[in-house]
Design an enzyme around this catalytic site. Structure first.
Site, mmCIF file in Angstrom:
data_model
loop_
_atom_site.group_PDB
_atom_site.id
_atom_site.type_symbol
_atom_site.label_atom_id
_atom_site.label_comp_id
_atom_site.label_asym_id
_atom_site.label_seq_id
_atom_site.Cartn_x
_atom_site.Cartn_y
_atom_site.Cartn_z
ATOM 1 N N MET A 83 7.761 5.535 6.307
ATOM 2 C CA MET A 83 6.748 6.369 6.948
ATOM 3 C C MET A 83 7.445 7.528 7.652
ATOM 4 S SD MET A 83 3.792 5.168 6.210
ATOM 5 C CE MET A 83 2.884 6.296 7.295
ATOM 6 N N ASP B 289 -4.933 4.022 1.604
ATOM 7 C CA ASP B 289 -4.536 3.560 2.927
ATOM 8 C C ASP B 289 -5.659 2.740 3.559
ATOM 9 O OD1 ASP B 289 -1.888 4.738 3.403
ATOM 10 O OD2 ASP B 289 -2.931 6.654 3.233
ATOM 11 N N MET C 291 -2.246 -1.058 6.258
ATOM 12 C CA MET C 291 -1.896 -0.824 7.660
ATOM 13 C C MET C 291 -2.816 -1.688 8.515
ATOM 14 S SD MET C 291 -1.058 3.262 7.794
ATOM 15 C CE MET C 291 -2.272 3.852 6.620
ATOM 16 N N ASP D 121 5.866 8.727 2.923
ATOM 17 C CA ASP D 121 4.476 9.055 3.233
ATOM 18 C C ASP D 121 4.395 9.695 4.609
ATOM 19 O OD1 ASP D 121 1.756 9.169 3.665
ATOM 20 O OD2 ASP D 121 1.414 7.009 3.539
ATOM 21 N N HIS E 157 -2.959 6.581 -4.012
ATOM 22 C CA HIS E 157 -2.523 5.909 -2.791
ATOM 23 C C HIS E 157 -3.735 5.656 -1.891
ATOM 24 C CE1 HIS E 157 0.602 4.799 0.147
ATOM 25 N NE2 HIS E 157 -0.186 5.345 1.059
ATOM 26 N N MET F 117 -6.832 0.807 6.797
ATOM 27 C CA MET F 117 -6.524 0.783 8.226
ATOM 28 C C MET F 117 -7.594 -0.013 8.977
ATOM 29 S SD MET F 117 -5.128 4.694 8.790
ATOM 30 C CE MET F 117 -6.650 5.522 8.329
ATOM 31 N N SER G 126 -2.796 10.706 -1.656
ATOM 32 C CA SER G 126 -3.436 9.816 -0.687
ATOM 33 C C SER G 126 -4.890 10.214 -0.520
ATOM 34 C CB SER G 126 -2.725 9.895 0.666
ATOM 35 O OG SER G 126 -3.471 9.203 1.647
ATOM 36 N N HIS H 94 -1.840 0.508 0.439
ATOM 37 C CA HIS H 94 -0.992 0.460 1.631
ATOM 38 C C HIS H 94 -1.783 -0.186 2.767
ATOM 39 C CE1 HIS H 94 1.217 3.035 4.908
ATOM 40 N NE2 HIS H 94 1.500 1.742 5.005
#
Length: 219
Positions: A136, A34, A67, A174, A32, A36, A7, A65
């Protein structure tokens, strides 16, 4: 197949491109990413311009991913930036089935994520539509948190359910995973491991090698 997905939240952002290249060369299969938005989770990370820029430095699988609230607004854009896997949260999708098909139409693989307290039952009816389920094991929004212990039984229950249905769906986990505790989630049935500080803190190459040595015991 057991896969390590470093990540980038755990990376040094002043050396992000360099560290992703090192992770690539050390054998990490996925990267990975993320995303957000400060609404679905408290933090804000990065978006399409960063992913597009990073796409040019590695051919490894970009595991994006989301979010974010209402991810359906941006699915096509993230696919166009180079996302190979797009994961959305069941909690953020008003019409999950519609979003799943939206992702499929871009040619990307589909992941669906569950927050720690969200039960598996919320995705039972779409299990055969997705390529990956992300459990998660921390509450999303911040890196460096500790693994939530009840995630282990959740992973095990999901793997049993998939086996009962004859599905080979990937289970990604994760949150709070390092080489010291990865056996717990592997034993429970996970096969794609996300790790941020567990990869990028200390010697990156040695950390990735350590994960892969553990994976060999499960192949």
């Amino acid at each position: 197949m057991y896969i390590l997905a470093p990540s980038v939240l755990g990376a040094d952002f002043t050396k992000l491109g360099e560290q992703i290249k090192r992770a690539d060369q050390a054998g990490a299969e996925y990267i990975h990413l993320d995303v957000m938005d400060g609404e679905f989770v408290p933090s804000i990370s990065f978006g399409m311009p960063v992913i597009k820029a990073l796409r040019g430095i590695t051919k490894k699988i970009f595991d994006v991913h989301l979010m974010i609230e209402q991810p359906e607004r941006y699915i096509e854009e993230f696919a166009a930036c180079g996302a190979d896997v797009i994961t959305v949260h069941v909690e953020s999708c008003k019409h999950l089935d519609r979003v799943i098909h939206q992702i499929k139409e871009t040619g990307a693989k589909v992941g669906v994520a569950l927050n720690p307290a969200t039960p598996i039952e919320t995705i039972i009816h779409v299990l055969d539509l997705v390529d990956m389920i992300l459990i998660m094991s921390v509450n999303p929004g911040f890196g460096g948190q500790s693994y939530i212990d009840y995630s282990t039984e959740k992973i095990r229950s999901l793997r049993n359910l998939l086996n009962e249905r004859g599905l080979k769906t990937d289970i990604q986990v994760d949150g709070g995973i390092t080489s010291d505790n990865v056996n717990v989630v592997l034993d429970a049935g996970a096969n794609i491991i996300v790790s941020g500080t567990g990869v990028f803190k200390g010697n990156l190459e040695e950390n990735i090698t350590r994960f892969h040595e553990i994976f060999k015991c499960y192949n």
